[in-house]
Design a protein around this motif. Structure first.
Motif: not given
Length: 557
Positions: A455-457, A523-530
């Motif tokens: 999952g991820t935000p 312009r950058g990256h997204w998400g923070n999957m664990h």
């Protein structure tokens, strides 16, 4: 779609229950939270106790993303009987809420009221979820599982770049409220990296919950302080709103794809239905073969067109099933997906305005996720949120509780985008006691010899990020690859294909443009999957955290 054959269900339930992982694995957004989970496991707790420890510790150390003033979905798999269940701790609208509460005299949405201050806050559900997890699924008293969070609040945690940047971005809002300013601007300044952020009032609130359970938050001194502060600053909460909040158990969405069983979030999450719809559409094509043949533009095009259609359905049909009838069986049925697939041109993008639905063209990554496998084979995939970064910006005096701004996840006006650009209709309008639609998509994948938890935000992009992680899993890659996967996203409106910086090479971008896609490079990256995984043949487990952020922590013990 949601009803598996008895033979497959028995096989999968037996496979997971009959074997046990060699070690436990936890992946979360912060090392203190991951360590808290392992500590509770070492004290005899199971994955569900550890989930309380991880959730509550994240509520202290990662307040830009979650907190006890917010809500969560905990997706659980219980090894002893194969039970899958979703614990819905989503926030709900106060009794005094009404459909047009954020519209000004011109009928336009007042975004400041919908996002900032206590009027933006729905009734929190996270604490009720903690008690439910401990009472019905855990082994340890709630007071034990909350102890790491209490210590983190009382002793403090070192400020780190992500929370510092969020405080800086939201400084004007935070400084409106004395209790918020006192925490986030000690000595009048933004905390420096490594400086301790100490939250004595929050520690007291957590201690009240440890002693009295849910009642320590939703009733008594803490509740009275929260309601007094909320009403003083223009909010509409009452003591009855808090006292009447209840957590709900939901039957997860289940679907099959290429010999795998997926278990994922049910409404009021839109994620499970959208993921099932997209995978059903894509099941007609061998996406792995397209990738291996070097035909990435065609693969990306097909996936994008499936995303477009699922998000269109999200905007029209989805809402809290306690208030509206959501056609779950229709939307997750292969025949329905076949109809959607028939409208996909393999060589050309279909403009979203040509799809029937909401045609108004609308003018973050502030949630968190963790995944757990314990040595009994119990699983937790949990996504928690306060909505946008540092939420409403409002801390209720004397409690340390930062209130969510989840009311913005309702449709304040049909066709009007929320903070993440998502649009909605009457199915997601504001009503008293209703839970706003969410994109949070905690997910399990079961096969004969493997288990995946992920999952991820990421706001509106959560669904597509989980989808891309799943597709990478189906391609045969490991957990470290899922969390590293370059990301792209289409959400029906606005009609644009968003990509992470550097996700595609120039030739791929040009090929997609030639198919009619408007490609917008972020312009950058997204998400923070664990994510965590378990090989049932060998007993080995693995864990991985998204490399896009520096605080992710994935450990196996």
């Amino acid at each position: 779609m949601r009803i598996l054959s008895l033979a497959l269900w028995v096989l999968l339930s037996f496979s997971v229950a009959a074997e046990a992982p060699q070690k436990a694995a936890i992946a979360s957004a912060h090392p203190m939270a991951t360590a808290a989970g392992h500590k509770i496991l070492s004290q005899g707790g199971n994955a569900f106790d550890a989930a309380i420890a991880v959730s509550s510790t994240l509520a202290v150390v990662e307040q830009q993303s979650s907190g006890i003033g917010g809500g969560a979905f905990w997706l659980l798999h219980r090894a002893k009987d194969g039970k899958n269940i979703m614990i819905d701790g989503r926030e709900e609208a106060p009794a005094a809420a009404y459909a047009d509460m954020y519209l000004d005299e011109n009928g336009d949405v007042n975004r400041d009221l919908a996002l900032y201050g206590p009027l933006a806050a729905a009734i929190p559900g996270e604490i009720a979820g903690f008690e439910h997890l401990a009472k019905y699924y855990g082994k340890l008293p709630l007071s034990v599982s909350l102890q790491p969070a209490i210590e983190a609040a009382e002793k403090g945690f070192p400020a780190y770049p992500r929370i510092i940047k969020t405080i800086e971005r939201k400084a004007k809002v935070l400084k409106r409220y004395p209790a918020s300013a006192a925490i986030y601007f000690p000595d009048g300044e933004v905390p420096k990296e490594g400086e301790l952020i100490i939250q004595k009032d929050l520690a007291k609130t957590l201690k009240a919950v440890a002693k009295h359970g849910k009642a320590g938050f939703y009733e008594g001194k803490v509740a009275k302080k929260m309601v007094k502060a909320v009403q003083k600053h223009g909010g509409i909460w009452t003591l009855d709103d808090l006292k009447n909040y209840t957590v709900k158990e939901r039957e997860p969405i289940t679907t099959n794809y290429r010999g795998h069983q997926l278990v994922t979030a049910a409404p009021p999450s839109s994620g499970g239905i959208a993921i099932a719809t997209i995978l059903n559409i894509l099941s007609a094509w061998d996406l792995t073969a397209l990738k291996n043949d070097g035909n990435s533009p065609k693969r990306i095009h097909l996936i994008t067109e499936a995303m477009r259609r699922a998000y269109r359905d999200r905007s029209i049909y989805l809402g809290d099933t306690d208030f509206v009838e959501v056609p779950i069986q229709l939307l997750t049925h292969p025949y329905y997906a076949a109809g959607l697939r028939a409208g996909i041109n393999p060589t050309k993008a279909m403009p979203s305005e040509l799809l029937p639905g909401i045609n108004d063209n609308p003018k973050g990554e502030d949630t968190t996720h963790f995944s757990i496998i314990d040595t009994e084979g119990n699983l937790v995939s949990a996504t928690l949120t306060v909505n946008t970064g540092l939420a409403s910006g409002f801390i209720a005096d004397g409690t340390g509780v930062l209130l969510n701004n989840e009311m913005d996840d309702f449709s304040a006006k049909p066709g009007e985008p929320n903070a993440f650009g998502l649009i909605g209709d009457d199915a997601n309008k504001i009503e008293p006691g209703k839970r706003p639609l969410s994109s949070m998509s905690p997910t399990f994948v079961f096969s004969e010899d493997k288990v995946a938890v992920l999952g991820t935000p990421g706001g509106s992009r959560i669904i597509t990020m989980v989808l891309l992680g799943l597709l990478d899993y189906f391609d045969g890659n490991d957990v470290h690859s899922w969390v590293n996967k370059p990301r792209y996203h289409h959400q029906y409106l606005p009609d644009k294909l968003y990509i992470e910086k550097g996700a595609f090479d120039a030739a791929t971008i040009e090929a997609l443009k030639a198919k009619g896609h408007e490609v917008v490079e972020h312009r950058g990256h997204w998400g923070n999957m664990h994510a965590v995984s378990w090989n049932k043949k060998t007993g080995e487990v693995d864990a991985a955290s998204d490399p896009r952020t520096t605080t992710g922590s994935a450990t196996v013990k």
